[in-house]
Design a protein around this motif. Structure first.
Motif, PDB file in Angstrom:
ATOM      1  N   TYR A 249      25.753  56.831 136.821  1.00 36.54           N
ATOM      2  CA  TYR A 249      26.198  55.612 137.497  1.00 36.54           C
ATOM      3  C   TYR A 249      27.026  55.954 138.735  1.00 36.54           C
ATOM      4  CZ  TYR A 249      24.572  52.644 133.678  1.00 36.54           C
ATOM      5  OH  TYR A 249      23.780  51.982 132.769  1.00 36.54           O
TER       6      TYR A 249
ATOM      7  N   LYS B  85      22.886  54.581 127.269  1.00 34.45           N
ATOM      8  CA  LYS B  85      23.452  53.442 126.541  1.00 34.45           C
ATOM      9  C   LYS B  85      23.513  52.167 127.382  1.00 34.45           C
ATOM     10  CE  LYS B  85      24.265  55.886 122.851  1.00 34.45           C
ATOM     11  NZ  LYS B  85      23.546  55.657 121.582  1.00 34.45           N
ATOM     12  N   GLY B  86      23.077  52.245 128.634  1.00 36.52           N
ATOM     13  CA  GLY B  86      23.022  51.049 129.464  1.00 36.52           C
ATOM     14  C   GLY B  86      24.332  50.652 130.114  1.00 36.52           C
ATOM     15  N   GLU B  87      25.322  51.553 130.147  1.00 36.00           N
ATOM     16  CA  GLU B  87      26.598  51.264 130.791  1.00 36.00           C
ATOM     17  C   GLU B  87      27.291  52.572 131.164  1.00 36.00           C
ATOM     18  OE1 GLU B  87      29.430  49.437 128.095  1.00 36.00           O
ATOM     19  OE2 GLU B  87      28.214  50.072 126.380  1.00 36.00           O
TER      20      GLU B  87
END
Length: 280
Positions: A115, A90-92
């Protein structure tokens, strides 16, 4: 010693209704402090498979953030249940999270464990969601109150975490509220009713930060009384968090603990006076 100070306060200030209320609140705080010194615990729940390294990183992230919330405001008077779900791509780091209040005080984090720890710590989601638990559930009609509360506190928690300076906290808060005010179009109705439209139409930035403007104004008024929102919350968490079960109870308790009655009049204004919440 705390009880003695409460009685001395009553003796000095007299027996006006407000003085009696202040002394009663003080005694509640003293009783709460004398009953327990137990520390709240984080209870971990893994809803999807995570590697040992991922679990360590995620636990470190939430533990450090929860400690920052408690350092910024006050310790939780209950254990916090933390649920982890995988949500990659989802990019986060944290695409979604939400609190649940039954059967326990809980937060569900949907995370991308790829991350780094630092990237998780720089994300606002955990400071926001963990701040929610400082007050009880206030009902869907007043969810703007809850979201504004958590939004107003999140950057202060991030300062305690060491990822924002005090200047950045002020700048980011001012920018978010200003942008929400610029995008607000329901000037002829009270914010309480406009907030319901904002939520239904998914205008979340205006919805969240309009609520934050409400708390910014409250904090400014309390500071003029030589207090602050955090100072009132510290007393509230120590004495009364487990007793207040709804918004009216919460507001009455906060006003009893504050040096002046500010919460109930501010809430009344949000439900009766047209326009975006006044803020400073």
């Amino acid at each position: 010693m705390i009880r003695l100070a409460c009685y001395l306060t009553l003796a000095i200030t007299g027996t006006t209704p407000r003085a009696i209320n202040k002394a009663s609140a003080c005694l509640l705080l003293a009783m709460a402090l004398s009953i327990t010194n137990a520390q709240a615990e984080l209870i971990w729940h893994w809803q999807d498979p995570f590697s040992p390294q991922e679990k360590t990183r995620l636990k470190h992230w939430v533990s450090k953030t929860a400690a920052a919330v408690e350092q910024t405001v006050a310790p939780y008077p209950f254990d916090v249940h933390v649920y982890f779900h995988r949500m990659a791509g989802k990019g986060e780091p944290v695409p979604w999270a939400n609190t649940r209040r039954r059967p326990n005080q809980a937060i569900h984090f949907h995370v991308d464990p790829s991350y780094s720890l630092q990237q998780f710590l720089k994300d606002w989601t955990a400071p926001h969601e963990l701040s929610h638990l400082l007050i009880p559930y206030v009902g869907q009609d007043y969810s703007w109150f809850a979201e504004g509360f958590a939004s107003y506190l999140q950057y202060r928690v991030m300062h305690t975490l060491g990822v924002l300076t005090p200047e950045q906290v002020s700048q980011k808060t001012h920018a978010k509220i200003s942008q929400a005010q610029d995008n607000y179009i329901y000037h002829k109705i009270p914010f309480h009713y406009a907030a319901q439209i904002l939520r239904e139409s998914k205008q979340y930035p205006v919805y969240y930060w309009g609520g934050a403007a409400f708390f910014q104004s409250l904090d400014a008024r309390l500071q003029r009384e030589q207090s602050s929102l955090v100072a009132v919350l510290k007393d509230y968490l120590a004495c009364c968090r487990l007793q207040a079960k709804n918004l009216s109870n919460l507001v009455a308790t906060l006003d009893r603990l504050a040096p002046a009655q500010v919460f109930a009049p501010a809430l009344q204004a949000a439900t009766t006076e047209a326009g975006f919440p006044l803020w400073e």
